[in-house]
Write a protein that holds these residues in place. Structure first.
Motif, short mmCIF file in Angstrom:
data_model
loop_
_atom_site.label_atom_id
_atom_site.label_comp_id
_atom_site.label_asym_id
_atom_site.label_seq_id
_atom_site.Cartn_x
_atom_site.Cartn_y
_atom_site.Cartn_z
N MET A 19 18.76 34.61 111.75
CA MET A 19 18.76 34.15 113.16
C MET A 19 19.30 32.74 113.19
SD MET A 19 17.94 35.21 116.20
CE MET A 19 17.74 34.53 117.84
N SER A 20 20.41 32.54 113.94
CA SER A 20 21.02 31.20 114.03
C SER A 20 21.13 30.82 115.50
CB SER A 20 22.40 31.21 113.36
OG SER A 20 23.26 32.11 114.01
N GLY A 21 20.76 29.56 115.82
CA GLY A 21 20.82 29.08 117.21
C GLY A 21 20.14 27.74 117.35
N LEU A 22 19.73 27.46 118.57
CA LEU A 22 19.09 26.18 118.86
C LEU A 22 17.66 26.18 118.36
CD1 LEU A 22 20.41 25.59 122.49
CD2 LEU A 22 21.33 24.69 120.36
N PRO A 23 17.21 25.08 117.78
CA PRO A 23 15.84 25.03 117.27
C PRO A 23 14.82 25.25 118.39
CG PRO A 23 17.14 23.19 116.44
CD PRO A 23 17.95 23.83 117.51
N TRP A 24 13.71 25.83 118.01
CA TRP A 24 12.55 26.13 118.86
C TRP A 24 12.86 27.15 119.97
CZ3 TRP A 24 13.61 20.65 118.26
CH2 TRP A 24 12.90 20.07 117.21
N LEU A 25 14.06 27.08 120.51
CA LEU A 25 14.36 28.03 121.59
C LEU A 25 14.57 29.45 121.04
CD1 LEU A 25 16.82 25.89 123.77
CD2 LEU A 25 14.38 26.28 124.11
N THR A 26 14.93 29.56 119.76
CA THR A 26 15.13 30.89 119.18
C THR A 26 13.81 31.57 118.85
OG1 THR A 26 15.35 29.84 117.01
CG2 THR A 26 17.37 30.29 118.23
N LYS A 27 12.69 30.91 119.09
CA LYS A 27 11.39 31.51 118.84
C LYS A 27 10.86 32.23 120.08
CE LYS A 27 11.17 29.76 114.69
NZ LYS A 27 11.23 30.62 113.49
N ILE A 28 11.52 32.04 121.22
CA ILE A 28 11.04 32.65 122.47
C ILE A 28 11.46 34.11 122.48
CG2 ILE A 28 11.10 32.53 124.98
CD1 ILE A 28 11.90 29.60 124.72
N PRO A 29 10.51 35.02 122.69
CA PRO A 29 10.89 36.44 122.73
C PRO A 29 11.88 36.72 123.85
CG PRO A 29 8.51 36.19 122.48
CD PRO A 29 9.04 34.83 122.82
N LYS A 61 15.35 34.44 123.34
CA LYS A 61 15.96 33.84 122.15
C LYS A 61 17.41 34.26 121.99
CE LYS A 61 14.27 37.55 119.13
NZ LYS A 61 13.46 37.85 117.94
N TYR A 62 17.79 35.45 122.54
CA TYR A 62 19.17 35.90 122.41
C TYR A 62 20.13 35.09 123.28
CZ TYR A 62 16.98 39.87 120.10
OH TYR A 62 16.25 40.65 119.25
N LEU A 63 19.55 34.26 124.26
CA LEU A 63 20.39 33.37 125.07
C LEU A 63 20.67 32.05 124.38
CD1 LEU A 63 18.74 33.93 128.58
CD2 LEU A 63 20.80 35.02 127.65
N PHE A 64 19.85 31.73 123.37
CA PHE A 64 20.00 30.46 122.67
C PHE A 64 20.31 30.63 121.18
CE2 PHE A 64 16.95 29.94 126.17
CZ PHE A 64 17.62 28.99 126.94
N GLY A 65 20.52 31.87 120.76
CA GLY A 65 20.82 32.10 119.35
C GLY A 65 21.39 33.50 119.12
N GLN A 66 21.75 33.75 117.91
CA GLN A 66 22.35 35.04 117.52
C GLN A 66 21.62 35.59 116.30
OE1 GLN A 66 26.30 35.44 115.46
NE2 GLN A 66 26.93 36.27 117.45
N GLU A 67 21.28 36.88 116.39
CA GLU A 67 20.55 37.55 115.32
C GLU A 67 21.50 38.52 114.61
OE1 GLU A 67 16.20 39.56 114.92
OE2 GLU A 67 17.57 40.53 116.33
#
Length: 651
Positions: A505-515, A518-524
């Motif tokens: 999982m790569s993206g913005l810190p802390w925001l990628t932990k939101i269920p 998280k797909y709006l702030f990172g990529q899995e």
């Protein structure tokens, strides 16, 4: 109008004929399958060949064609060998020629074809030579062709007798010789000893052997009606025992080691010391006694067997699957800002840079911020790979067979610097990469095979640099296995499973932990790799060692110090299907002992009443022995066979 009709006819013809032509290989393949199920290998071979010729690159047609070609050729070879055993050379030649035409790569068929052709040509040449006048052989050749074989004793009579005697051994020998009708010579150096010899209902040949054992003597035939008797010692046997020579040709010895093994067996079992091996002719020339030659023939017939052979089907199945799932937004992770007071470019200014006075007139247009763009990715991929290899290996019993399919990769093993040339020389070694199979079969009775196997599948997975030298990285899967299988039994080996699963999982810190968000702030990214390899081994015994009852029979070799041959006696009740009634025996005059002769009624030993001789030498009282009736021998009637000889030494 005519052109339009012609064009329409061509189109219709192509439309109708094309499916028929396309379906022709498949129809031939199905016809071959039906014929193969009926064990009609010739028809199946022709059908598979037609399908393979239509589509040479189709692996299904190629595998069926090669398989049935092998079995059809083997069937004709077997039929030819049966005809060859029956002496039908022309029919066997036709079978071997057909087997060679079906499978030109079959060396056994080609060898049998040459062998039968040579036999036929040899027979033709012999007939041609026989029809012409032969050249007169030389005197030496005539003498060699007239060389006599071993001398054997021929008895004029070998009827069962009963002997009860107490006399010296030479007297007993001469008594048996008189009954059997041959002459006896005594070694002058032998001193006969007095023995008590009592036998009942034995043949004269058996009596001759038994007196030799009891008196510790041996005899050898000098001619067909004369024997020489001497003391049974090593020196006398070496001087007097009969010696013969014979050359044995081994049909199944392939190497000099096989000949040496056969020679060692003869030396160890039959105590034969004079053996000459000729590897070029695959023969053993032996010098020994006639008894040793007979037993050597028996022993070589037991051990000179063709080696067993097996065809091993090796099926290598490798299945791999790779699944990749990527979902989400790739947000900007960097922000760049620049300040340019008065509209000048901060990066392009040729002055000494910004000063405090530059911020006095700073406006909103003098500050620029650069934010990279974001991208949204939704990707899912699923790929699978299936690799099947099915080679066939033919191997002989206890012989290693190897199969290598793949490439040879150079590997640096060392370097050295020569004093003559400048620079460093690197040494390389080539290793096999691909499918490497080593199998050693051991074929047992009962159609069982023990397979000692080493199966390896390797490939180049990458490269790495070691001291400036780029070396390949080789991935290897290896199985060393030993199993005992029945003929045609399938053995699955391996099942090597490799399952790799990765998740990132790569993206913005802390925001990628939101269920969900998280797909709006990172990529899995999820990836799973599965790989499995299976080996299947199927042995097919095409030739096994035939062990007959005659090979398993126990054979008499004589004593521990002397090897002798004893022929199996066929009893009278086994020769005659209907035995004669025993009640008729007393009615025949030849079955009764003469009444007027006291010797026939006397016991086995009597006390002599004759006066002693003047010279005080031992004498033997002459005894008249009844002559057996030779007109109608009754070998199953004891009174007609029993002859009592009574010898009375007196002093």
């Amino acid at each position: 109008m005519i052109r339009s009709r012609l064009l329409l006819y061509v189109i219709l013809t192509t439309t109708l004929v094309a499916p028929v032509l396309a379906d022709k290989p498949e129809s031939a393949f199905k016809a071959g399958e039906k014929a193969e199920k009926k064990n009609d290998l010739d028809t199946a071979y022709q059908a598979y060949r037609q399908a393979h010729d239509a589509k040479p690159t189709d692996p299904k047609y190629m595998a069926a064609y090669l398989r049935v070609r092998f079995y059809a050729s083997a069937q004709h070879i077997h039929s030819g060998e049966l005809l060859l055993d029956e002496g039908k050379l022309q029919e066997a030649l036709a079978e071997f020629r057909l087997a060679t035409q079906i499978d030109p790569s079959n060396f056994q068929a080609a060898g049998q074809l040459r062998r039968v052709s040579d036999q036929i040509q040899k027979g033709i040449r012999e007939r041609d030579v026989a029809s012409k006048v032969k050249d007169q052989p030389s005197a030496l050749e005539r003498d060699a062709g007239a060389a006599a074989g071993p001398v054997s004793l021929e008895m004029k009579s070998d009827i069962p007798v009963s002997l009860h005697m107490t006399a010296t051994s030479d007297v007993i020998y001469k008594t048996i010789a008189k009954l059997a009708g041959f002459n006896v010579l005594i070694d002058p150096e032998y001193k006969p000893q007095k023995i008590t010899f009592e036998l009942t209902n034995v043949s004269l040949r058996e009596a001759l052997s038994m007196v030799a054992i009891q008196s510790k003597t041996f005899w050898r035939p000098l001619s067909s009606n004369t024997i020489m008797v001497s003391a049974d010692t090593g020196s006398k046997r070496k001087d007097l025992e009969q010696s013969v020579m014979k050359t044995f040709y081994l049909h199944n010895a392939a190497t000099p080691a096989d000949l040496q093994q056969a020679a060692g067996t003869l030396k160890g079992i039959l105590d034969i010391s004079h053996i000459q091996v000729t590897p070029e002719l695959r023969s053993l020339t032996i010098r020994g006694t006639p008894d040793q030659m007979v037993l050597a023939q028996k022993l070589l017939g037991d051990i000179d067997k063709p080696k067993s052979e097996v065809v091993i089907d090796v099926i290598v199945m490798e299945v791999s699957r790779d699944r990749l799932h990527t979902f989400g937004v790739v947000p900007p992770t960097t922000v760049s800002a620049s300040i340019a007071p008065g509209g000048s470019s901060g990066s392009g200014s040729s002055g000494s840079g910004l000063t405090l006075s530059s911020f006095a007139g700073l406006a909103a247009g003098d500050i620029s911020v650069s934010v990279p763009g974001a991208s949204f990715t939704a990707l899912s991929s699923d790929s699978g790979t299936k690799v099947i290899q099915r080679p066939e290996i033919r191997a002989m019993d206890s012989e290693k067979a190897s199969l290598k399919i793949g490439d040879r990769i150079p590997i640096a093993t060392g370097s050295y610097q020569s004093g003559i040339t400048t620079g460093v020389n690197t040494q390389f070694q080539y290793i096999d990469v691909g499918v490497n199979i080593d199998i050693t079969p051991y074929i047992h009775s009962g159609n069982d095979v023990t397979l000692k196997m080493s199966l390896e599948v390797s490939s180049v997975t990458g490269e790495q640099s070691i001291d400036g030298v780029t070396e390949p990285t080789i991935g290897q899967r290896r199985i060393e296995h030993e199993a005992r299988l029945a003929d045609g039994e399938v053995n699955l080996i391996g099942g090597i499973l490799e399952d790799t699963e990765s998740k990132s999982m790569s993206g913005l810190p802390w925001l990628t932990k939101i269920p969900i968000l998280k797909y709006l702030f990172g990529q899995e990214a999820k990836q799973r790799q599965q790989s499995e390899i299976v080996f299947a081994i199927i042995p097919h015994i095409i030739r096994s060692t035939e062990v007959t009852d005659d090979n398993l029979k126990m054979v008499d070799l004589g004593s521990g110090s002397t090897v002798t041959y004893r022929k199996a006696e066929v009893k009278a009740d086994q020769v005659n299907a209907t035995p004669a009634p025993a009640a008729k025996a007393p009615d025949k005059p030849q079955a009764q002992a003469p009444v007027d002769k006291p010797q026939a009624q006397a016991p086995s030993q009597k006390t002599s009443t004759l006066p002693p001789r003047a010279d005080s030498k031992p004498a033997v009282k002459p005894v008249s022995l009844p002559q057996p009736a030779m007109e109608k021998p009754q070998v199953r009637v004891k009174p007609a066979l029993e002859t009592i000889a009574t010898v009375e030494p007196y002093y």
